[in-house]
Write a protein that holds these residues in place. Structure first.
Motif, PDB file in Angstrom:
ATOM      1  N   GLN A  19      -7.316   2.606  -1.947  1.00 27.28           N
ATOM      2  CA  GLN A  19      -7.194   4.039  -1.695  1.00 27.28           C
ATOM      3  C   GLN A  19      -5.901   4.597  -2.296  1.00 27.28           C
ATOM      4  OE1 GLN A  19      -7.593   3.928   2.609  1.00 27.28           O
ATOM      5  NE2 GLN A  19      -9.700   4.703   2.512  1.00 27.28           N
ATOM      6  N   ALA A  20      -4.818   3.819  -2.197  1.00 26.59           N
ATOM      7  CA  ALA A  20      -3.548   4.260  -2.785  1.00 26.59           C
ATOM      8  C   ALA A  20      -3.643   4.304  -4.302  1.00 26.59           C
ATOM      9  CB  ALA A  20      -2.416   3.328  -2.350  1.00 26.59           C
ATOM     10  N   ILE A  51      -6.409   4.884  -6.059  1.00 25.24           N
ATOM     11  CA  ILE A  51      -7.222   6.050  -6.401  1.00 25.24           C
ATOM     12  C   ILE A  51      -6.404   7.337  -6.254  1.00 25.24           C
ATOM     13  CG2 ILE A  51      -9.251   7.392  -5.758  1.00 25.24           C
ATOM     14  CD1 ILE A  51      -9.786   4.698  -7.219  1.00 25.24           C
ATOM     15  N   LYS A  52      -5.638   7.437  -5.170  1.00 20.28           N
ATOM     16  CA  LYS A  52      -4.801   8.617  -4.935  1.00 20.28           C
ATOM     17  C   LYS A  52      -3.833   8.832  -6.084  1.00 20.28           C
ATOM     18  CE  LYS A  52      -1.554  10.617  -1.608  1.00 20.28           C
ATOM     19  NZ  LYS A  52      -0.854  10.420  -0.308  1.00 20.28           N
ATOM     20  N   ASN A  53      -3.338   7.736  -6.665  1.00 24.13           N
ATOM     21  CA  ASN A  53      -2.370   7.827  -7.762  1.00 24.13           C
ATOM     22  C   ASN A  53      -3.032   7.759  -9.137  1.00 24.13           C
ATOM     23  OD1 ASN A  53       0.697   7.660  -6.780  1.00 24.13           O
ATOM     24  ND2 ASN A  53      -0.587   6.523  -5.332  1.00 24.13           N
ATOM     25  N   GLU A  54      -4.366   7.834  -9.140  1.00 22.04           N
ATOM     26  CA  GLU A  54      -5.153   7.869 -10.379  1.00 22.04           C
ATOM     27  C   GLU A  54      -4.905   6.636 -11.246  1.00 22.04           C
ATOM     28  OE1 GLU A  54      -4.424  11.623 -12.281  1.00 22.04           O
ATOM     29  OE2 GLU A  54      -5.473  12.756 -10.718  1.00 22.04           O
ATOM     30  N   VAL A  55      -4.803   5.482 -10.581  1.00 19.77           N
ATOM     31  CA  VAL A  55      -4.659   4.209 -11.288  1.00 19.77           C
ATOM     32  C   VAL A  55      -6.056   3.630 -11.498  1.00 19.77           C
ATOM     33  CG1 VAL A  55      -3.728   1.868 -11.190  1.00 19.77           C
ATOM     34  CG2 VAL A  55      -2.396   3.782 -10.267  1.00 19.77           C
ATOM     35  N   GLU A  76       0.829  -1.207   0.000  1.00 21.89           N
ATOM     36  CA  GLU A  76       0.000   0.000   0.000  1.00 21.89           C
ATOM     37  C   GLU A  76       0.859   1.251   0.000  1.00 21.89           C
ATOM     38  OE1 GLU A  76       0.183  -1.038   4.510  1.00 21.89           O
ATOM     39  OE2 GLU A  76       0.559  -1.967   2.545  1.00 21.89           O
ATOM     40  N   PHE A  77       2.129   1.108   0.399  1.00 24.64           N
ATOM     41  CA  PHE A  77       3.053   2.248   0.405  1.00 24.64           C
ATOM     42  C   PHE A  77       3.861   2.352  -0.897  1.00 24.64           C
ATOM     43  CE2 PHE A  77       3.211   1.101   5.128  1.00 24.64           C
ATOM     44  CZ  PHE A  77       2.162   1.948   5.440  1.00 24.64           C
ATOM     45  N   GLN A  78       3.707   1.365  -1.774  1.00 21.69           N
ATOM     46  CA  GLN A  78       4.555   1.291  -2.967  1.00 21.69           C
ATOM     47  C   GLN A  78       3.825   1.647  -4.260  1.00 21.69           C
ATOM     48  OE1 GLN A  78       7.645   0.894  -2.131  1.00 21.69           O
ATOM     49  NE2 GLN A  78       7.117   0.331  -0.028  1.00 21.69           N
TER      50      GLN A  78
END
Length: 301
Positions: free
Chosen positions: A256-257, A259-263, A225-227
């Motif tokens: 959530q990660a 979505i945050k990175n627009e993947v 989730e951090f990568q």
């Protein structure tokens, strides 16, 4: 034990052209050392059901008939807490369903992390996942596969391996002189272990992969989730809210990660079913939303 790593061809149905079992590495297995450990194969009605002490990685290739082939391919990583591999229910049955849809499938029998067979057990499974992606991509033309539609799928700890391959592809952990892309084009994560943190991680998977004395740096590196980055592949996820083995928060935080990175991503959460919930359902039933996503994403018709 049967000669599991021999190459063979077998016609298994009218929908399936050939099943090919091949050694993952044609030469020396990287990150390996001499060992005496023997693999254990558990069968169910003549089919390989479960694997333990895996030390010789293989790839079982399922090729659809040429007229059915969509060009898409999926590498499947069975789960088992990094202590075993659920080869039949999270491998064979899934591959057989993919080829019915014209999608090539490749079951990865990856090395299980062990200090007795590896110099560094933390990267052994990832090396095998990268080698599988490399193998499928470099054989794409011969296997009637679109090299831009090669994905990776994982169940439980196999989901951790798949998500590791999908977030750590910038560094090659295997020999790759031709610089073949090790990035999967999409990910499919089924009740995945994502995190190695104390808060939501699956302790058994973490101890098996990283050891009981894992450092804070190791835990963070393998907490996927951090990568996540904007270049992380499009992802489809499913999980249940009452999973008491791998907390659903693993999937939620990874989503959530993304979505945050627009993947581009899609997640299906269900209130009940616990861990392994899809295994009690017909594969074509629970996989239909996945096939819809693959179609809507342009991966397969």
């Amino acid at each position: 034990m049967k000669q599991f790593a021999l190459i063979l061809f077998l016609i298994v149905s009218s929908n399936l052209e050939a099943q090919q079992l091949m050694d993952l590495y044609s030469e020396r297995i990287p990150n390996s050392k001499p060992y005496a450990m023997q693999e254990e194969v558990i069968e169910d009605n003549g089919r390989i059901s479960w694997l333990k002490n895996v030390s010789k990685p293989t790839l079982t290739c399922y090729h659809p008939n040429e007229e059915m082939a969509t060009g898409a391919a999926v590498i499947i990583c069975p789960g088992g807490g990094y202590s075993g591999e659920s080869y039949l229910r999270e491998g064979t049955l899934i591959a057989e369903t993919f080829v019915k849809k014209g999608i090539a499938a490749f079951i990865l029998k990856y090395r299980l992390p062990s200090d007795s067979i590896m110099i560094d057990k933390t990267i052994g499974p990832l090396q095998d996942a990268q080698q599988a992606i490399k193998t499928v991509r470099q054989n794409a033309t011969a296997w009637n596969i679109d090299p831009s539609k090669i994905g990776i799928m994982g169940f439980s700890a196999g989901g951790h391996l798949a998500s590791t391959a999908g977030t750590h592809f910038d560094k090659s952990y295997i020999p790759n002189e031709r610089q073949i892309s090790l990035r999967p084009d999409f990910m499919i994560l089924i009740y995945p272990v994502i995190s190695m943190t104390d808060e939501i991680g699956h302790l058994g998977s973490r101890q098996n992969l990283l050891g009981k004395s894992a450092t804070a740096m190791q835990k963070e590196m393998f907490s996927n989730e951090f990568q996540v980055s904007p270049n992380t592949p499009p992802t489809w996820i499913t999980h249940t809210g009452d999973d008491n083995v791998v907390p659903v928060e693993n999937s939620i935080r990874f989503y959530q990660a993304l979505i945050k990175n627009e993947v581009p991503s899609e997640m299906h959460l269900y209130p009940k079913g616990n861990h392994g919930f899809v295994l009690s359902l017909p594969t074509e039933e629970w996989m239909q939303p996945l096939f819809d996503w693959m179609s809507n994403s342009g991966i397969s018709p």
